[in-house]
Scaffold this motif. Structure first.
Motif, mmCIF file in Angstrom:
data_model
loop_
_atom_site.group_PDB
_atom_site.id
_atom_site.type_symbol
_atom_site.label_atom_id
_atom_site.label_comp_id
_atom_site.label_asym_id
_atom_site.label_seq_id
_atom_site.Cartn_x
_atom_site.Cartn_y
_atom_site.Cartn_z
ATOM 1 N N ALA A 3 0.838 -1.198 0.000
ATOM 2 C CA ALA A 3 0.000 0.000 0.000
ATOM 3 C C ALA A 3 0.871 1.246 0.000
ATOM 4 N N GLY A 4 0.261 2.395 -0.327
ATOM 5 C CA GLY A 4 0.985 3.657 -0.310
ATOM 6 C C GLY A 4 1.626 3.970 -1.653
ATOM 7 N N ALA A 5 2.240 5.135 -1.694
ATOM 8 C CA ALA A 5 2.886 5.582 -2.932
ATOM 9 C C ALA A 5 4.068 4.690 -3.278
ATOM 10 N N LYS A 6 4.309 4.504 -4.562
ATOM 11 C CA LYS A 6 5.435 3.691 -5.003
ATOM 12 C C LYS A 6 6.744 4.455 -4.798
ATOM 13 N N HIS A 7 7.796 3.706 -4.527
ATOM 14 C CA HIS A 7 9.104 4.320 -4.290
ATOM 15 C C HIS A 7 9.718 4.810 -5.605
ATOM 16 N N GLU A 8 10.273 5.995 -5.556
ATOM 17 C CA GLU A 8 10.989 6.520 -6.714
ATOM 18 C C GLU A 8 12.428 6.016 -6.755
ATOM 19 N N LEU A 9 12.942 5.569 -5.607
ATOM 20 C CA LEU A 9 14.305 5.062 -5.514
ATOM 21 C C LEU A 9 14.283 3.564 -5.231
ATOM 22 N N VAL A 10 15.169 2.821 -5.883
ATOM 23 C CA VAL A 10 15.288 1.402 -5.578
ATOM 24 C C VAL A 10 15.899 1.257 -4.189
ATOM 25 N N PHE A 11 15.832 0.049 -3.645
ATOM 26 C CA PHE A 11 16.262 -0.143 -2.252
ATOM 27 C C PHE A 11 17.734 0.191 -2.062
ATOM 28 N N VAL A 12 18.568 -0.133 -3.031
ATOM 29 C CA VAL A 12 19.998 0.156 -2.897
ATOM 30 C C VAL A 12 20.233 1.658 -2.754
ATOM 31 N N ASP A 13 19.504 2.455 -3.522
ATOM 32 C CA ASP A 13 19.640 3.915 -3.409
ATOM 33 C C ASP A 13 19.128 4.415 -2.069
#
Length: 260
Positions: A3-13
């Protein structure tokens, strides 16, 4: 989940953002410019990753991490090792005027607004545990008692814990397991033989604690713990995250035969 807004940064970033913020104290605005995102994106990323780092604990061997004070005491008891405890303070912003708890962050030692954490290391100075942050008005010995140190030492095999004068009184409560500098018996006009004896005892005690003091000092090399300008509510996660990362570095260097 999801749920919630999608991340603009991948987890590594997101992880890199958090590490740079902890190590170098770079502001969220600067990180946002580096990654070409909005400041709120960086704040959200750090707010999600920082607790994950805090929960990792301190690695002391392959596959073994210490996350609680009870696990640390059991680890020291199993190896027959000596532990060292000490309190470390991090300066924080003063609470706003009019708040009823405004004075509780003032340190009795430095007379500055700060939070305090109890740090446990082994005899080589390797970090084993950092407690959650408490307002700096809390005495070192009170924090140790609140963390359950007295009961943990009573329920485990004999473990020697070295401490400074701020923990005087725990020795009697733990059956001699906590070793602190001796009390001064003569407040005025002490005999020369007593001063010489007490100086020798103090030097011997300090020499056993010097390497752990250096180990604790490495915490302050992380800019996030040099002085904190953000929200005080995040200090527990910040201290424990840095402790886990530093412990990982110490363990890796020990495995390679190098010293910090």
């Amino acid at each position: 989940m999801g749920a919630g807004a999608k991340h603009e940064l991948v987890f590594v970033d997101r992880l890199l953002d958090t590490l740079v913020s902890l190590r170098h104290g770079v502001t969220h605005d600067v990180l946002a410019c580096w990654f070409g995102v909005d400041r709120s994106t960086i704040t959200r990323a750090i707010g999600e990753v920082r607790p994950l780092l805090a929960e990792r604990g301190c690695p002391v061997a392959p596959g073994l991490r210490l996350r609680t004070l009870a696990e640390v005491i059991d680890h020291l008891g199993a190896d027959g090792a000596t532990g060292i405890i000490d309190g470390t303070e991090v300066r924080v912003r003063r609470p706003a005027a009019g708040r009823k708890d405004r004075e509780k962050f003032i340190s009795g030692k430095n007379k500055q607004n700060a939070v305090k954490s109890m740090v446990v290391t082994d005899a080589e100075g390797r970090l084993l545990f950092c407690s959650p942050a408490e307002p700096a008005s809390c005495a070192d010995i009170t924090q140790a008692r609140d963390l359950g140190l007295v009961k943990l030492l009573a329920d485990c095999p004999f473990v020697e814990i070295l401490a400074d004068a701020g923990y005087q009184g725990l020795g009697a409560q733990t059956g001699g397991r906590v070793v602190t500098p001796t009390h001064r018996k003569f407040k005025e006009n002490p005999p020369e033989w007593y001063e010489e004896m007490r100086e020798r005892q103090s030097k011997a005690h300090s020499s056993r604690r010097i390497r752990p003091e250096h180990g604790i000092g490495h915490l302050k090399n992380w800019r996030a713990l040099a002085r904190h300008h953000g929200r005080r509510e995040h200090m527990s996660d910040i201290i424990q995250a840095v402790a886990g990362l530093l412990s990982h570095q110490q363990t890796a260097m020990a495995a390679n035969g190098t010293r910090m």
